[in-house]
Design an enzyme around this catalytic site. Structure first.
Site, short mmCIF file in Angstrom:
data_model
loop_
_atom_site.label_atom_id
_atom_site.label_comp_id
_atom_site.label_asym_id
_atom_site.label_seq_id
_atom_site.Cartn_x
_atom_site.Cartn_y
_atom_site.Cartn_z
CE LYS A 126 46.23 41.74 45.27
NZ LYS A 126 45.99 40.30 45.01
CG ASP A 166 47.42 40.02 48.47
OD1 ASP A 166 47.15 39.17 47.60
OD2 ASP A 166 48.58 40.40 48.67
O1 2IT Z 1 45.89 37.30 44.84
C1 2IT Z 1 44.70 36.97 44.95
O2 2IT Z 1 44.11 36.34 44.08
C2 2IT Z 1 43.99 37.39 46.16
N1 2IT Z 1 44.58 38.03 47.01
C3 2IT Z 1 42.53 37.06 46.35
C4 2IT Z 1 41.67 38.03 45.65
C5 2IT Z 1 40.20 37.88 45.88
O3 2IT Z 1 39.47 38.77 45.41
O4 2IT Z 1 39.76 36.93 46.51
#
Ligand code: 2IT
Length: 450
Positions: A126, A166
């Site tokens: 993240k 996100d």
């Molecule tokens: O919380 C999540 O799963 C996302 N923000 C998507 C993450 C992604 O790599 O598509």
């Protein structure tokens, strides 16, 4: 509780007292693992759980940008490459004023188990920044994204770490981020980011995938209970990308979202958000002012309740919190339990505090489903975007949608099966934690100590 699990949770509490969200997620996930660790003493010997709570790598960086008046601003960026045992690090980037280490770390930890549940080879990551996108012009957002990527590009890549969107990061931001990556690297390596525009390697259905996937998961829960979705009324919080996808898919399948909450209060539309006009209006309203949903009530002549959340309303069949973390605390959980509504389907990342979640799970009349399973369709379709990029092909919307549906059914089924196997019954929360953990654990055990 298993003594080793208990000691790891105590350790995390002591070490991370300034990061309550991270402590919360570790406690939530690991408290499901006692019977698994009981059966696998080798995990303690390899200190597997403590290792899982330490990100493989996490770094901050300086992001400097100038606003339209020429004023210089300095923000902080983060990337947390939490666990790469089963695939390249993968997870979104969040731009929000309140972002700090604890938020990024909790999201990276959750992402590790969520990505494992998709069945695709993706590790957990993240990132984000304390940049506040509210009120910024396109040009300001572009300059911020360019600066962010300039700091980050050396440390990501299609086989290394693949960011996505996100909160605060959507198609526009991903476009700017990718443009800068391409400019700096001098290669067309579009597998480095997901959630891209369709003209440069984005996948059909990715924008809708989290919301659609949540409804597909819900279908499996209803099927398990001998029910169907037709005519079901849903109360959600949040009407961003994810909430909007739920509204759209619910309408398509004969259900309806009759309540939705925003930062300023909640809307009650007994007819449901059931026309294209209403769905399009929500997009417009959000683009103009993301902080207020009241204009919907004015436009369509329905009720708006200021400053309240819709938790506890009785005339619905399903609750789906789809806004942000810790939206549902104990006080709301008590109202939800008292409403008699059977289904509590989490959608946002960690939308429920641990005490509230455990309280809802203990209600005999309720079925509770956890976000790391329910919202996994978003990153799942990101995984499909990565596959399409590496093969230099694009699949049709029907193909992606069918794969998403199958993935959500599989996530539900492996969770239910894992819970059953370890004596939890139909406990989708414990099941998702165990099933997500198992693959990461196997990979880490096989790869030696680090
Ligand atoms: O919380 C999540 O799963 C996302 N923000 C998507 C993450 C992604 O790599 O598509």
């Amino acid at each position: 509780m298993n003594a080793y699990v208990e000691s790891v949770i105590a350790n995390v509490k002591a070490k991370h007292s300034s990061e309550p969200e991270f402590v919360q997620t570790v406690e939530e996930v690991f408290s499901s693992l006692s019977p698994v660790v009981d059966q696998h003493p080798e995990y303690e010997k390899a200190d597997l759980l403590n290792r899982m709570t330490e990100p493989e790598r996490m770094f901050t960086f300086r992001v400097v940008w100038t606003d339209d008046e020429g004023k210089v601003h300095t923000n902080r960026g983060w990337r947390c490459q939490f666990n790469g045992a089963i695939g390249p690090y993968k997870g979104g980037i969040r731009f929000q004023k309140n972002v700090y280490e604890g938020i990024i770390k909790f999201l990276g930890f959750e992402q590790t188990f969520k990505n494992s549940l998709t069945g695709l080879p993706m590790g957990g990551a993240k990132g984000g920044s304390d940049f506040d996108p509210a009120g910024k012009s396109d040009a300001e957002v572009m300059r911020f994204c360019q600066s962010f990527m300039t700091a980050l590009y050396r440390y990501i890549g299609p086989d290394c770490d693949v960011p996505a969107g996100d909160m605060g990061v959507g198609g526009r931001e991903i476009g700017y981020l990718y443009g800068q990556y391409r400019r700096l690297k001098g290669v067309f390596e579009n597998g480095v980011l997901t959630g891209k525009g369709l003209s440069f390697g984005g996948s059909l259905i990715r924008p809708e995938a989290t919301g659609y996937g949540a409804v597909y998961y819900l279908l499996e829960v209803l099927k398990h209970e001998g029910e169907t979705i037709e005519g079901k009324r849903i109360a959600i919080s949040g009407y961003g990308n994810v909430g909007w996808g739920i509204m759209k898919k619910a309408k398509e399948l004969g259900a309806k979202v009759t309540y939705f909450a925003g930062p300023d209060g909640y809307i009650h539309d007994p007819e449901g958000v059931n026309t294209d006009e209403k769905l399009n209006y929500i997009l417009e309203m959000r683009a103009k002012d993301p902080m207020h949903c009241k204009p919907y009530a004015e436009k369509f002549g329905c009720e708006f309740v200021e400053g309240q959340k819709c938790w506890g309303v009785k005339d619905v069949d399903i609750y789906m919190p789809a806004a942000t973390q810790n939206d549902v605390k104990m006080e709301s959980a008590e109202k939800i339990a008292a409403s008699g509504v059977k289904y509590y389907i989490e959608v946002a990342n960690m939308p429920t505090t641990n005490d509230a979640l455990n309280f809802l799970r203990s209600q005999k009349h309720m079925i509770v489903a956890p976000s790391k399973a329910v919202n996994a369709g978003g990153v799942g379709v990101s995984g499909l975007e990565m596959s399409q990029n590496s093969e230099r092909i694009s699949w049709s919307a029907e193909e992606v949608d069918a794969m998403l549906k199958k993935m959500m059914k599989n996530i539900h089924d492996v969770s239910a099966e894992a819970a059953e196997r370890y004596g939890f019954g139909y406990d989708l929360v414990a099941g998702a934690n165990i099933a997500g953990f198992q693959k990461v654990a196997d990979a880490m055990m096989a790869q030696g100590l680090f």
